[in-house]
Motif scaffolding. Structure first.
Motif, PDB file in Angstrom:
ATOM      1  N   LEU A 341       0.817  -1.141  -0.119  1.00  0.00           N
ATOM      2  CA  LEU A 341      -0.133  -0.075   0.029  1.00  0.00           C
ATOM      3  C   LEU A 341       0.994   1.350   0.225  1.00  0.00           C
ATOM      4  N   MET A 342       2.034   1.346   0.649  1.00  0.00           N
ATOM      5  CA  MET A 342       3.001   2.299   0.746  1.00  0.00           C
ATOM      6  C   MET A 342       3.375   2.669  -0.759  1.00  0.00           C
ATOM      7  N   MET A 343       3.893   1.521  -1.200  1.00  0.00           N
ATOM      8  CA  MET A 343       4.750   1.764  -2.593  1.00  0.00           C
ATOM      9  C   MET A 343       3.640   1.960  -3.556  1.00  0.00           C
ATOM     10  N   SER A 344       2.384   1.528  -3.561  1.00  0.00           N
ATOM     11  CA  SER A 344       1.285   1.710  -4.357  1.00  0.00           C
ATOM     12  C   SER A 344       0.827   3.382  -4.379  1.00  0.00           C
ATOM     13  N   ALA A 345       0.733   3.797  -3.178  1.00  0.00           N
ATOM     14  CA  ALA A 345       0.663   5.101  -3.054  1.00  0.00           C
ATOM     15  C   ALA A 345       1.707   6.147  -3.517  1.00  0.00           C
ATOM     16  N   VAL A 346       2.830   5.719  -3.343  1.00  0.00           N
ATOM     17  CA  VAL A 346       4.275   6.410  -4.206  1.00  0.00           C
ATOM     18  C   VAL A 346       3.943   6.531  -5.482  1.00  0.00           C
ATOM     19  N   GLU A 347       3.752   5.244  -6.140  1.00  0.00           N
ATOM     20  CA  GLU A 347       3.504   5.317  -7.700  1.00  0.00           C
ATOM     21  C   GLU A 347       2.309   6.096  -7.980  1.00  0.00           C
ATOM     22  N   LEU A 348       1.248   6.347  -7.151  1.00  0.00           N
ATOM     23  CA  LEU A 348       0.248   7.358  -7.786  1.00  0.00           C
ATOM     24  C   LEU A 348       0.698   8.833  -7.615  1.00  0.00           C
ATOM     25  N   VAL A 349       1.478   9.158  -6.664  1.00  0.00           N
ATOM     26  CA  VAL A 349       2.037  10.509  -6.310  1.00  0.00           C
ATOM     27  C   VAL A 349       3.094  10.683  -7.716  1.00  0.00           C
ATOM     28  N   ARG A 350       3.706   9.635  -8.076  1.00  0.00           N
ATOM     29  CA  ARG A 350       4.734   9.888  -9.145  1.00  0.00           C
ATOM     30  C   ARG A 350       4.059  10.011 -10.352  1.00  0.00           C
ATOM     31  N   ALA A 351       2.947   9.156 -10.847  1.00  0.00           N
ATOM     32  CA  ALA A 351       2.328   9.204 -11.962  1.00  0.00           C
ATOM     33  C   ALA A 351       1.569  10.855 -12.091  1.00  0.00           C
ATOM     34  N   TYR A 352       1.063  11.237 -10.837  1.00  0.00           N
ATOM     35  CA  TYR A 352       0.651  12.697 -11.012  1.00  0.00           C
ATOM     36  C   TYR A 352       1.615  13.618 -10.917  1.00  0.00           C
ATOM     37  N   VAL A 353       2.779  13.717 -10.345  1.00  0.00           N
ATOM     38  CA  VAL A 353       4.110  14.589 -10.707  1.00  0.00           C
ATOM     39  C   VAL A 353       4.355  14.581 -12.067  1.00  0.00           C
ATOM     40  N   GLN A 354       4.409  13.424 -12.668  1.00  0.00           N
ATOM     41  CA  GLN A 354       5.145  13.199 -14.091  1.00  0.00           C
ATOM     42  C   GLN A 354       4.003  14.056 -15.161  1.00  0.00           C
ATOM     43  N   ALA A 355       2.736  13.613 -14.707  1.00  0.00           N
ATOM     44  CA  ALA A 355       1.652  14.420 -15.577  1.00  0.00           C
ATOM     45  C   ALA A 355       1.821  15.908 -15.660  1.00  0.00           C
ATOM     46  N   HIS A 356       2.310  16.530 -14.452  1.00  0.00           N
ATOM     47  CA  HIS A 356       2.363  17.735 -14.284  1.00  0.00           C
ATOM     48  C   HIS A 356       3.547  18.478 -15.146  1.00  0.00           C
ATOM     49  N   LEU A 357       4.344  17.451 -15.465  1.00  0.00           N
ATOM     50  CA  LEU A 357       5.699  17.866 -16.113  1.00  0.00           C
ATOM     51  C   LEU A 357       5.569  17.960 -17.791  1.00  0.00           C
ATOM     52  N   ASP A 386      12.786  11.018 -13.974  1.00  0.00           N
ATOM     53  CA  ASP A 386      12.827  10.494 -12.732  1.00  0.00           C
ATOM     54  C   ASP A 386      12.596  11.489 -11.615  1.00  0.00           C
ATOM     55  N   VAL A 387      11.288  11.249 -10.957  1.00  0.00           N
ATOM     56  CA  VAL A 387      10.895  12.442 -10.086  1.00  0.00           C
ATOM     57  C   VAL A 387      11.003  11.705  -8.515  1.00  0.00           C
ATOM     58  N   ALA A 388      11.706  10.855  -8.495  1.00  0.00           N
ATOM     59  CA  ALA A 388      11.954  10.296  -7.109  1.00  0.00           C
ATOM     60  C   ALA A 388      12.165  11.326  -5.984  1.00  0.00           C
ATOM     61  N   PRO A 389      13.290  12.037  -6.364  1.00  0.00           N
ATOM     62  CA  PRO A 389      13.716  13.015  -5.247  1.00  0.00           C
ATOM     63  C   PRO A 389      12.699  14.124  -4.922  1.00  0.00           C
ATOM     64  N   ILE A 390      11.845  14.513  -6.069  1.00  0.00           N
ATOM     65  CA  ILE A 390      10.517  15.239  -5.521  1.00  0.00           C
ATOM     66  C   ILE A 390       9.531  14.679  -4.458  1.00  0.00           C
ATOM     67  N   LEU A 391       9.465  13.228  -4.826  1.00  0.00           N
ATOM     68  CA  LEU A 391       8.413  12.524  -4.208  1.00  0.00           C
ATOM     69  C   LEU A 391       9.158  12.322  -2.784  1.00  0.00           C
ATOM     70  N   ALA A 392      10.522  12.086  -2.558  1.00  0.00           N
ATOM     71  CA  ALA A 392      11.040  12.209  -1.061  1.00  0.00           C
ATOM     72  C   ALA A 392      11.120  13.195  -0.469  1.00  0.00           C
ATOM     73  N   VAL A 393      11.404  14.143  -1.034  1.00  0.00           N
ATOM     74  CA  VAL A 393      11.371  15.683  -0.205  1.00  0.00           C
ATOM     75  C   VAL A 393      10.062  16.015   0.238  1.00  0.00           C
ATOM     76  N   ALA A 394       9.015  15.791  -0.699  1.00  0.00           N
ATOM     77  CA  ALA A 394       7.723  16.040  -0.367  1.00  0.00           C
ATOM     78  C   ALA A 394       7.242  15.325   1.068  1.00  0.00           C
TER      79      ALA A 394
END
Ligand code: LRH
Ligand code: MN
Length: 433
Positions: A341-357, A386-394
């Protein structure tokens, strides 16, 4: 609840300190890269931190199939222990402040007490879910041949009453929506009269709709098959949309990603429902064959990105009636449900941030110029960033873990829960939960 272990903030800080070095370096590098695209990384961190998805209460227990369920260690045994685990997920990833309950699986003895328990963990309650796809002990009428569409009006009335009870419980919990998924359908040609079954569905749903408080919404969840294997009454988005229109402005269409035939263009269905002002939201998961309820983004991450591309386009264009509810709906048969569930939530935020790119001006130009490859390249540039740094900082700025999976494993939470929650580990009877 004596002796219940929780991961405390100082432990998360300790783990974050160890991860500080690489995150700063990666974040600076990405900031420079995005600056060249006139994108301010800080904007994206704010968007990432603001993205929320609800956890399904039924997802924190180990799932199974009709063949078997292999119960894991430290399984939650009641709704309070489920909320403990939801609280732990929220503490580490910070993007899951709400829980979606399923009645009667989570029927509380004292809804106010449950609301307070959840609140103490920063949790609120998202959409309620009714269950007229199983018979409960002592139930008067069986749902074997349907519920809201059953030929026998006493069965339909029983099913309607159950949905009204879910709404009553939800009102006390502070929920603002009710999801209705029914398994009604047939296994044989001729078993159901397709038109009469749909008329009965609408007749029953009108009673449920009438019971909705003014500020509530009802979500119609379609599914093309299972457990019925010949016909399903609410089988696709078209039928769901017709019903949502027929019911009224508080009725919307919920998209469970696993409820479509293989290769169906789900992002296009999402664009349609957005355009028609009837998108309820999602049950996010992933699948390879049927309604596999696998972890979101684990099989088709590009499809997930394309769905968020439609959602972000609607958000940026302030499309009317666009207020989607985001929920996960997964079954964790071979992983620790908290980790999935944690990793799935992270994947959703990743797709959302990438869509904003996505460079939407460039995309629109390519579309208007009939330049398909440039259009695809414009999308892929965002999807391959790779938006992983954005997700981690958020996560970290929201009080969470830079590396939630590692922090969770270092905490020994599951081992501690196995001590606190002695339960029968190993193979148990089949069934999804
Ligand atoms: C049906 C479904 C529905 C839930 C159930 C647990 O497949 O997706 O959303 O009620 O799973
Ligand atoms: Mn679902």
């Amino acid at each position: 609840m004596t002796g219940h272990f929780e991961i405390d903030d100082s432990f998360i800080d300790d783990q974050n300190r160890k991860a500080r070095a690489w995150i700063d370096e990666d974040y600076e590098a990405l900031a420079r890269k995005l600056r060249r695209q006139n994108v301010d990384i800080e904007d994206l961190v704010k968007k990432a931190a603001a993205f929320h998805v609800a956890i399904p209460s039924w997802g924190v227990g180990t799932g199974g199939t009709r063949f078997a369920r292999f119960a894991g260690a430290g399984e939650p045994r009641d709704i309070y222990e489920k909320l403990e685990d939801c609280g732990t997920i929220f503490k580490l990833v910070r993007s899951t402040p709400a829980v979606s309950l399923h009645i009667p699986w989570d029927k509380p003895d004292d809804a106010s007490k449950l609301r307070a328990f959840a609140g103490a963990r920063g949790l609120s309650f998202d959409a309620m879910n009714s269950n007229t796809f199983q018979d409960q002990p002592g139930q008067t009428h069986s749902y074997k041949f349907g519920s809201l569409t059953h030929p026998d009006k006493f069965v339909r009335e029983q099913a309607v009453a159950h949905n009204l009870e879910c709404i009553e419980i939800g009102k006390t919990l502070g929920s603002k929506a009710h999801t209705v998924w029914i398994a009604d359908g047939g296994n044989f040609p001729g078993q159901q009269n397709f038109r009469r079954a749909l008329e009965r569905y609408l007749e029953s749903m009108r009673e449920i709709y009438a019971a909705l408080p003014d500020d509530w919404r009802v979500f119609i969840e379609h599914k093309f098959y299972e457990p019925a294997f010949y016909s399903t009454v609410i089988n696709d988005w078209g039928t769901s949309y017709y019903c949502a229109r027929a019911l009224g402005p508080k009725a919307f269409c919920l998209v469970d990603l696993g409820h479509h035939a293989p290769n169906v263009n789900i992002e296009m269905i999402v664009a349609r429902l957005i355009q028609f002002g009837k998108l309820a939201g999602f049950h996010f998961n992933d699948s390879k064959y049927g309604d596999d309820d696998l972890d979101a983004g684990s099989i088709k991450p590009f499809q997930l990105f394309l769905i968020f591309n439609e959602l972000v386009d609607a958000e940026l264009n302030s499309v009317a009636n666009f207020n989607p509810a985001y929920m996960l709906d997964q079954s964790h048969n071979v992983t620790d449900p908290i980790e999935s569930l944690m990793m799935s939530a992270v994947e959703l935020v990743r797709a959302y941030v990438q869509a904003h790119l996505v460079d939407r001006d460039a995309l629109a130009d390519a579309q208007e110029q009939c330049d398909p490859l440039l259009a695809l390249a414009t999308l892929k540039q965002a999807f391959t960033t790779d938006v992983a740094p954005i997700l981690a900082v958020a996560r970290e700025r929201s009080g969470g873990a830079i590396d939630p999976l590692n922090t969770y494993r270092q905490s020994g939470y599951r081992r501690r829960k196995a001590e606190e929650r002695p339960g029968k580990k190993g193979v148990t009877a089949s069934g999804i939960v």
